[in-house]
Design a protein around this motif. Structure first.
Motif, PDB file in Angstrom:
ATOM      1  N   UNK A   1      27.078 -87.035  47.507  1.00  0.00           N
ATOM      2  CA  UNK A   1      28.522 -87.374  47.147  1.00  0.00           C
ATOM      3  C   UNK A   1      29.433 -87.413  48.271  1.00  0.00           C
ATOM      4  N   UNK A   2      30.093 -88.579  48.377  1.00  0.00           N
ATOM      5  CA  UNK A   2      31.428 -88.630  49.381  1.00  0.00           C
ATOM      6  C   UNK A   2      32.712 -88.832  48.474  1.00  0.00           C
ATOM      7  N   UNK A   3      33.598 -87.744  48.711  1.00  0.00           N
ATOM      8  CA  UNK A   3      34.820 -87.690  48.027  1.00  0.00           C
ATOM      9  C   UNK A   3      36.149 -87.838  48.993  1.00  0.00           C
ATOM     10  N   UNK A   4      36.942 -88.785  48.864  1.00  0.00           N
ATOM     11  CA  UNK A   4      38.057 -89.263  49.493  1.00  0.00           C
ATOM     12  C   UNK A   4      39.416 -88.677  48.665  1.00  0.00           C
ATOM     13  N   UNK A   5      40.185 -87.816  49.960  1.00  0.00           N
ATOM     14  CA  UNK A   5      41.355 -87.454  49.196  1.00  0.00           C
ATOM     15  C   UNK A   5      42.725 -87.958  49.994  1.00  0.00           C
ATOM     16  N   UNK A   6      43.640 -88.095  49.341  1.00  0.00           N
ATOM     17  CA  UNK A   6      45.113 -88.418  50.124  1.00  0.00           C
ATOM     18  C   UNK A   6      45.444 -87.354  51.321  1.00  0.00           C
ATOM     19  N   UNK A   7      45.491 -87.940  52.532  1.00  0.00           N
ATOM     20  CA  UNK A   7      45.940 -87.063  53.616  1.00  0.00           C
ATOM     21  C   UNK A   7      45.093 -87.259  54.768  1.00  0.00           C
ATOM     22  N   UNK A   8      45.331 -86.447  55.897  1.00  0.00           N
ATOM     23  CA  UNK A   8      44.624 -86.663  57.274  1.00  0.00           C
ATOM     24  C   UNK A   8      43.687 -85.672  57.368  1.00  0.00           C
ATOM     25  N   UNK A   9      43.386 -85.146  58.674  1.00  0.00           N
ATOM     26  CA  UNK A   9      42.259 -84.362  58.913  1.00  0.00           C
ATOM     27  C   UNK A   9      42.499 -82.914  58.066  1.00  0.00           C
ATOM     28  N   UNK A  10      43.661 -82.626  57.921  1.00  0.00           N
ATOM     29  CA  UNK A  10      43.860 -81.233  57.113  1.00  0.00           C
ATOM     30  C   UNK A  10      44.483 -81.494  55.645  1.00  0.00           C
ATOM     31  N   UNK A  11      43.894 -82.533  55.134  1.00  0.00           N
ATOM     32  CA  UNK A  11      43.920 -82.711  53.695  1.00  0.00           C
ATOM     33  C   UNK A  11      44.097 -81.602  52.866  1.00  0.00           C
ATOM     34  N   UNK A  12      43.203 -80.811  53.288  1.00  0.00           N
ATOM     35  CA  UNK A  12      42.645 -79.615  52.472  1.00  0.00           C
ATOM     36  C   UNK A  12      43.810 -78.682  52.247  1.00  0.00           C
ATOM     37  N   UNK A  13      44.812 -78.613  53.004  1.00  0.00           N
ATOM     38  CA  UNK A  13      45.927 -77.887  53.033  1.00  0.00           C
ATOM     39  C   UNK A  13      46.826 -78.380  51.634  1.00  0.00           C
ATOM     40  N   UNK A  14      47.093 -79.552  51.810  1.00  0.00           N
ATOM     41  CA  UNK A  14      47.852 -80.238  50.853  1.00  0.00           C
ATOM     42  C   UNK A  14      47.101 -80.539  49.325  1.00  0.00           C
ATOM     43  N   UNK A  15      45.702 -80.727  49.401  1.00  0.00           N
ATOM     44  CA  UNK A  15      44.751 -81.099  48.283  1.00  0.00           C
ATOM     45  C   UNK A  15      44.256 -79.717  47.765  1.00  0.00           C
ATOM     46  N   UNK A  16      44.509 -78.668  48.073  1.00  0.00           N
ATOM     47  CA  UNK A  16      43.568 -77.295  47.823  1.00  0.00           C
ATOM     48  C   UNK A  16      43.214 -77.159  46.623  1.00  0.00           C
ATOM     49  N   UNK A  17      44.235 -77.443  45.595  1.00  0.00           N
ATOM     50  CA  UNK A  17      43.831 -76.939  44.066  1.00  0.00           C
ATOM     51  C   UNK A  17      42.854 -77.964  43.621  1.00  0.00           C
ATOM     52  N   UNK A  18      43.139 -79.320  43.919  1.00  0.00           N
ATOM     53  CA  UNK A  18      42.176 -80.262  43.479  1.00  0.00           C
ATOM     54  C   UNK A  18      40.886 -80.315  44.218  1.00  0.00           C
ATOM     55  N   UNK A  19      40.920 -79.743  45.445  1.00  0.00           N
ATOM     56  CA  UNK A  19      39.491 -79.756  46.089  1.00  0.00           C
ATOM     57  C   UNK A  19      38.634 -78.396  45.394  1.00  0.00           C
ATOM     58  N   UNK A  20      39.236 -77.344  45.249  1.00  0.00           N
ATOM     59  CA  UNK A  20      38.610 -76.202  44.561  1.00  0.00           C
ATOM     60  C   UNK A  20      38.180 -76.633  43.212  1.00  0.00           C
ATOM     61  N   UNK A  21      39.072 -77.396  42.368  1.00  0.00           N
ATOM     62  CA  UNK A  21      38.540 -77.910  41.217  1.00  0.00           C
ATOM     63  C   UNK A  21      37.349 -78.747  41.407  1.00  0.00           C
ATOM     64  N   UNK A  22      37.362 -79.502  42.211  1.00  0.00           N
ATOM     65  CA  UNK A  22      36.031 -80.232  42.484  1.00  0.00           C
ATOM     66  C   UNK A  22      34.712 -79.461  42.928  1.00  0.00           C
ATOM     67  N   UNK A  23      35.187 -78.430  43.799  1.00  0.00           N
ATOM     68  CA  UNK A  23      33.954 -77.572  43.853  1.00  0.00           C
ATOM     69  C   UNK A  23      33.628 -76.785  42.701  1.00  0.00           C
ATOM     70  N   UNK A  24      34.473 -76.391  41.877  1.00  0.00           N
ATOM     71  CA  UNK A  24      33.715 -75.482  40.953  1.00  0.00           C
ATOM     72  C   UNK A  24      33.203 -76.596  39.810  1.00  0.00           C
ATOM     73  N   UNK A  25      33.845 -77.868  39.666  1.00  0.00           N
ATOM     74  CA  UNK A  25      32.854 -78.747  38.963  1.00  0.00           C
ATOM     75  C   UNK A  25      31.500 -79.135  39.454  1.00  0.00           C
ATOM     76  N   UNK A  26      31.512 -79.289  40.752  1.00  0.00           N
ATOM     77  CA  UNK A  26      30.239 -79.439  41.289  1.00  0.00           C
ATOM     78  C   UNK A  26      29.393 -78.388  41.030  1.00  0.00           C
ATOM     79  N   UNK A  27      29.646 -77.148  41.031  1.00  0.00           N
ATOM     80  CA  UNK A  27      28.755 -75.850  41.120  1.00  0.00           C
ATOM     81  C   UNK A  27      28.507 -75.411  39.697  1.00  0.00           C
TER      82      UNK A  27
END
Length: 246
Positions: free
Chosen positions: A214-240
């Protein structure tokens, strides 16, 4: 000194998540992840040598060697299912660690590769060969908070050696086509990341026989992770397929 930082040990957790930081990064980048992942996941973050509380430890200059050291340190912790999450340089290292773990008969259940070109499609930029201002400029372009710290001369003397080492490690890396990965892979990236776009990120598919991919794209730049942390973690938990945190 230990290779991992674990904010909260969870003997009851059904899964361990190993997080690998970016070039110039440290375990502190993931310090708040444990709270958001919840009790079903035990989060361990790699602390690379030569920085933070491992400042006195010799830096590792070869990506394959660093991956071997990380994989060896993980061995006692592979008594439960484990997933790998790597951001930028951490994604490349997580990929190499995943291959080593597969070879040893303890494969991870999933690999999350964040904000990274695929290991067999590297760029030819030689950031490590720039002068100090040039290295700082590269960090500023990527959008890392480290760039702000590096305006201070004393911090430069402390931090730039391991930042430069990390960039050199990436620039010297040579991809080996075998063994082929069998682990499911999720690639995550910021939609305005100047380092990697969705088309390039999709080439991670060429490196694994694992399903799903899967490829998932999020709003933001190279460090999108800082701004989208909660959404990214939710995606990780859903995937797992583990329960979400509080």
């Amino acid at each position: 000194m230990s290779w991992f930082r674990c904010v909260e040990t969870r003997p009851w957790a059904s899964l361990r998540l190993f997080c690998l930081p970016h070039a110039g990064g440290s375990a502190v980048f993931y310090r708040t992840w444990a709270r958001e992942t919840g009790p079903a996941v035990e989060v361990h973050t790699v602390q690379y040598p030569g920085r933070a509380d491992r400042l006195a430890d010799p830096m590792v200059t070869d990506a394959h060697q660093l991956a071997r050291l990380i994989a060896a340190a993980m061995s006692p912790l592979m008594d439960r299912p484990a997933a790998l999450f790597g951001h930028s340089m951490g994604a490349l290292l997580a990929y190499e660690v995943a291959r080593l773990l597969e070879e040893r008969g303890t494969p991870p259940v999933h690999l999350f590769a964040s904000a990274a070109r695929p290991p067999h499609d590297r760029d030819d930029d030689r950031i490590s060969e720039r002068d100090d201002d040039g290295v700082v400029a590269a960090l500023e372009e990527l959008g890392g908070t480290d760039a702000e710290v590096l305006q201070d001369e004393e911090m430069r003397e402390l931090v730039l050696p391991y930042v430069r080492n990390d960039f050199a490690l990436l620039e010297r890396y040579g991809h080996r086509p075998e063994p082929r990965l069998k682990v499911p892979v999720t690639v995550l990236l910021g939609e305005s990341d100047s380092h990697v776009d969705a088309e390039t990120a999709a080439r991670w598919r060429e490196l694994t026989d694992g399903e799903p991919f899967t490829v998932r794209t999020w709003p933001g730049g190279h460090f999108y992770l800082a701004e989208q942390q909660s959404r990214v973690i939710a995606e990780v938990l859903r995937t797992l397929e583990v329960p979400a945190g509080p």
